[in-house]
Design a protein around this motif. Structure first.
Motif, PDB file in Angstrom:
ATOM      1  N   VAL A 120       0.864  -1.182   0.000  1.00  0.00           N
ATOM      2  CA  VAL A 120       0.000   0.000   0.000  1.00  0.00           C
ATOM      3  C   VAL A 120       0.899   1.230   0.000  1.00  0.00           C
ATOM      4  N   LEU A 123       1.180   5.126   0.622  1.00  0.00           N
ATOM      5  CA  LEU A 123       0.400   5.968   1.526  1.00  0.00           C
ATOM      6  C   LEU A 123       0.601   7.458   1.302  1.00  0.00           C
ATOM      7  N   ASN A 170      -1.555   9.212   7.711  1.00  0.00           N
ATOM      8  CA  ASN A 170      -0.543   8.228   7.347  1.00  0.00           C
ATOM      9  C   ASN A 170       0.870   8.770   7.562  1.00  0.00           C
ATOM     10  N   GLU A 172       9.529   2.673   4.310  1.00  0.00           N
ATOM     11  CA  GLU A 172       8.688   1.488   4.314  1.00  0.00           C
ATOM     12  C   GLU A 172       8.465   0.974   5.729  1.00  0.00           C
ATOM     13  N   TYR A 206       3.782  -4.828   7.683  1.00  0.00           N
ATOM     14  CA  TYR A 206       2.424  -5.009   8.213  1.00  0.00           C
ATOM     15  C   TYR A 206       2.466  -5.119   9.737  1.00  0.00           C
ATOM     16  N   LEU A 226      -6.442   2.400   6.552  1.00  0.00           N
ATOM     17  CA  LEU A 226      -5.218   1.650   6.232  1.00  0.00           C
ATOM     18  C   LEU A 226      -5.228   0.260   6.835  1.00  0.00           C
ATOM     19  N   MET A 270      -5.065  -3.180   4.648  1.00  0.00           N
ATOM     20  CA  MET A 270      -3.943  -4.121   4.715  1.00  0.00           C
ATOM     21  C   MET A 270      -4.428  -5.524   5.047  1.00  0.00           C
ATOM     22  N   VAL A 278       3.855  -1.118   3.762  1.00  0.00           N
ATOM     23  CA  VAL A 278       3.427   0.164   3.212  1.00  0.00           C
ATOM     24  C   VAL A 278       4.666   0.935   2.758  1.00  0.00           C
TER      25      VAL A 278
END
Length: 307
Positions: free
Chosen positions: A202, A204, A209, A232, A235, A274, A278, A286
């Motif tokens: 994802v 962002l 975010n 980055e 998760y 978000l 996810m 992300v």
């Protein structure tokens, strides 16, 4: 020498940049400003912009003018979800025009998503993923495959209106988070193309975010917590930070390192789009982009000048 000023009136904050445009098609940012205007505050189900947020916003726009006027720039002013949906949109924009002389373009959801895509691709060159731009009153989702914009949508929920609708601003009842999550997931499940993005990262955009990135960088001891472009997070790290703040009181959230105090009331609601995305697409990580709508507008302007 020519200059471009972009005024971006979002649902939670207003931003302004001045870019010096070069003959070779490049540009240099020389002014950047942000004001927490919260134009979407207390719009409610009636979708009426309220007096205090409108006055606050006009004050911010007047300040922006003092910062860009000496450059005599071309001005592109855009506004998004809150003004787009407001029933008193025309009255507000007329008032802005009278007070500041600024004429705003009200972006459709599709246009907002398109400029997000242009802005991200101008700097990150994403081959595959889902762009998620979480604003105050909407989220934009864009599917990217083979570096192309395959599908896009704007959904009518964001950090401010989710917080108000599901009472997530103060000391949060955990069941409210679950109800809000069900609402978000149901909206996502109406997008058949999302299933083809399983396992992809994802990308962002948006203030909530960016706050997540700053909290993570602070936690890891980074010196420059605001330099998040290309940063980055896994998760697991995203969920760890969310699970930590979801049980905090608002007063505790105001003390979290890396989180702006003014976002303490909307950070939980701001991260719900978000975390649910996810989970749904099983995203492994992300990637943060500081390039979005404004950079998309710059790319379009430069392209038009060189056609």
């Amino acid at each position: 020498m020519s200059y471009l000023a972009i005024v971006d009136l979002g649902s939670n904050s207003a931003r302004m940049v001045v870019e010096e445009l070069h003959k070779d098609g490049t540009y240099t940012e020389i002014v950047r400003e942000k004001q927490d205007t919260r134009i979407a505050q207390n719009m409610g189900a009636e979708l009426i912009l309220q007096e205090e947020p409108m006055a606050r916003t006009i004050g911010a726009l007047r300040y922006f003018q003092t910062r860009y006027a000496r450059f005599e720039p071309e001005v592109r002013a855009i506004t998004t979800a809150a003004v787009r949906t407001a029933k008193n949109q025309s009255e507000f924009l007329a008032r802005v025009k009278s007070a500041t002389g600024i004429t705003f373009q009200v972006l459709t959801g599709d246009q907002e998503a398109y400029y997000d895509y242009l802005g991200v691709q101008a700097t990150l060159k994403v081959e595959a993923g889902v762009i998620l731009d979480t604003g105050g009153a909407s989220v934009e989702l864009i599917a990217i495959n083979h570096a192309k914009n395959m599908a896009a949508v704007s959904l009518p929920f964001g950090a401010v209106n989710l917080s108000e609708q599901f009472m997530l601003a103060n000391d949060v009842i955990q069941s409210n988070i679950e109800v809000a999550s069900e609402y978000i997931v149901q909206s996502y499940q109406n997008l058949p193309w999302l299933s083809s993005q399983k396992g992809q990262p994802v990308i962002l955009l948006g203030g909530a975010n960016r706050s997540l990135a700053r909290m993570a960088r602070t936690r890891s001891g980074e010196a420059e917590i605001n330099q998040i472009h290309g940063y980055e997070m896994s998760y697991e790290l995203v969920m760890s930070i969310f699970d930590e703040i979801r049980y905090m009181t608002r007063a505790d959230r105001e003390q979290v390192a890396g989180l702006e105090t003014t976002r303490a009331d909307i950070i939980i609601s701001g991260l719900l789009p978000l975390v649910n995305l996810m989970r749904l697409i099983e995203a492994p990580k992300v990637i943060f982009s500081e390039s979005g709508v404004r950079e998309g507008l710059i790319a379009e302007t430069l392209s038009q000048r060189h056609d």
